[in-house]
Design an enzyme around this catalytic site. Structure first.
Site, PDB file in Angstrom:
ATOM      1  CB  CYS A  12      45.091  12.370 -21.922  1.00 35.78           C
ATOM      2  SG  CYS A  12      44.391  13.776 -20.913  1.00 35.78           S
ATOM      3  CB  CYS A  97      44.949  20.358 -20.710  1.00 37.44           C
ATOM      4  SG  CYS A  97      45.539  19.545 -22.146  1.00 37.44           S
ATOM      5  CG  HIS A 125      32.985  21.371 -20.351  1.00 40.85           C
ATOM      6  ND1 HIS A 125      34.169  21.775 -20.073  1.00 40.85           N
ATOM      7  CD2 HIS A 125      32.907  20.168 -20.000  1.00 40.85           C
ATOM      8  CE1 HIS A 125      35.004  20.477 -19.770  1.00 40.85           C
ATOM      9  NE2 HIS A 125      34.059  19.511 -19.694  1.00 40.85           N
ATOM     10  CD  GLU A 127      38.292  22.292 -23.375  1.00 42.94           C
ATOM     11  OE1 GLU A 127      38.359  22.687 -24.398  1.00 42.94           O
ATOM     12  OE2 GLU A 127      38.131  21.057 -22.768  1.00 42.94           O
ATOM     13  CB  THR A 168      40.264  19.899 -26.130  1.00 45.04           C
ATOM     14  OG1 THR A 168      40.097  19.640 -24.740  1.00 45.04           O
ATOM     15  CG2 THR A 168      41.089  21.351 -26.209  1.00 45.04           C
ATOM     16  CB  CYS A 198      43.372  16.977 -26.926  1.00 47.60           C
ATOM     17  SG  CYS A 198      42.557  15.637 -26.259  1.00 47.60           S
ATOM     18  CB  SER A 226      34.046  12.804 -17.638  1.00 47.27           C
ATOM     19  OG  SER A 226      35.023  12.567 -18.544  1.00 47.27           O
ATOM     20  CG  ASN A 228      37.359  12.452 -21.792  1.00 51.04           C
ATOM     21  OD1 ASN A 228      37.509  11.145 -21.710  1.00 51.04           O
ATOM     22  ND2 ASN A 228      37.836  13.242 -20.607  1.00 51.04           N
TER      23      ASN A 228
END
Length: 317
Positions: A12, A97, A125, A127, A168, A198, A226, A228
């Site tokens: 991305c 990001c 996580h 994030e 996200t 996102c 990961s 996502n």
């Protein structure tokens, strides 16, 4: 055997920007370049950058004086940012990001206004840790929920002064259920004007859903850490199809495709295309004869790297 290739898949804009920041820092300043946490959650990418001179650390104290430090794409807390700024560093670059930064700003705004904030996300996580770390108002409160059950158990100070944000990279379907629970539990809660999940996460989940409807088995190229990529594998499993999250083509066991007529392949947002191509080559070695790329949403978003790392940047003396 036929291969269906999801579209979109792989990198991305945020991941592409983060990797470019590390690569250009290495080109301009030379090794070593220190990176706080894995710049993106992909083993191949991290190992490649490590071989080129990137040093991945978790604590700012591990960075020597006069070094160059980069924050990962996942973002950092205000405390870590302040700690880094207090150090005698040559340069500090932020590869967070921009869509994560948007959520950071929502949390910081809630903190300033004294609103209690609820983050939907996965505990542990990076994030989530960075986003939670944007809140510093002792009169308010910052809370983390992962499921509707968490929402119903949550105790806040003032039910009339709440807002929520999301990580996200969450499952769109799961997050919708949590948001529904929040709205029922706290009728006056305020959400973001636009979904925090996102565009890349949403698009890849839509593509994976179509893939799972048509394929007999689904491979998701991505690392185990990961977020996502895990959500893509879970989505295929929920559709009733065997799905495998793989770091590389070598992970594929031929028996997994021995009875498949159609094999689906997609990749998480932090997985490079070279890994996808290697997977296709391995599946062809197992008898796949045709690769069909599905139609999907076009992505043309680009996030610029810091001006000091742009090829046309000139220092004004």
């Amino acid at each position: 055997m036929q291969i269906l290739l999801a579209n979109p898949r792989g990198f991305c804009a945020g991941v592409d920007r983060a990797i470019s920041i590390v690569e250009r820092a290495l080109e301009i300043y030379g090794a070593p370049i220190y990176v706080r946490h894995e710049v993106v959650h992909n083993r191949y990418v991290v190992n490649d950058l490590r071989e080129r001179g990137a040093i991945f650390i978790e604590e700012i104290s591990e960075v020597p004086d006069n070094a160059i430090l980069i924050f990962s794409a996942h973002g950092v807390s205000q405390a870590i940012r302040q700690e880094a700024r207090s150090r005698n560093l040559t340069m500090l670059f932020d590869a967070t990001c921009p869509l994560v930064t948007k959520v950071h700003m929502e949390v910081a705004r809630a903190s300033r206004k004294g609103k209690e904030a609820i983050l939907i996300g996965h505990a542990g996580h990076p994030e989530v840790e960075g986003t939670m770390g944007q809140y510093n108002n002792p009169e308010g409160g910052m809370y983390l929920v992962e499921s509707p059950d968490d929402v119903w158990k949550l105790k806040v100070k003032d039910e009339d002064n709440l807002c929520f944000m999301t990580q996200t990279t969450l499952s769109v379907d799961d997050t919708s259920e949590v948001i529904d629970a929040l709205n029922k539990r706290f009728p006056k809660i305020i959400g973001p004007r636009k979904d925090d999940i996102c565009y890349a996460t949403t698009n890849r989940q839509e593509a994976a859903r179509e893939l799972a409807e048509r394929a007999d088995v689904v491979f998701v190229v991505g690392s185990k850490n990961s977020s996502n990529s895990n959500r893509l594998a879970e989505l295929a499993q929920r559709a009733g199809k065997p799905s495998y999250l793989i770091d590389s083509a070598e992970d594929i066991d031929e028996i997994w495709v021995s009875h498949a007529n159609i094999v689906g392949v997609t990749a998480g947002a932090s997985a490079p295309d070279i890994l996808v191509q290697q997977v296709l080559a391995r599946l062809k070695a197992f008898g796949a004869e045709e690769v069909i790329e599905l139609s999907g949403r076009e992505e043309n978003i680009v996030f610029e790297v810091p001006k000091e790392l742009r090829l046309d940047y000139k220092v004004v003396e």
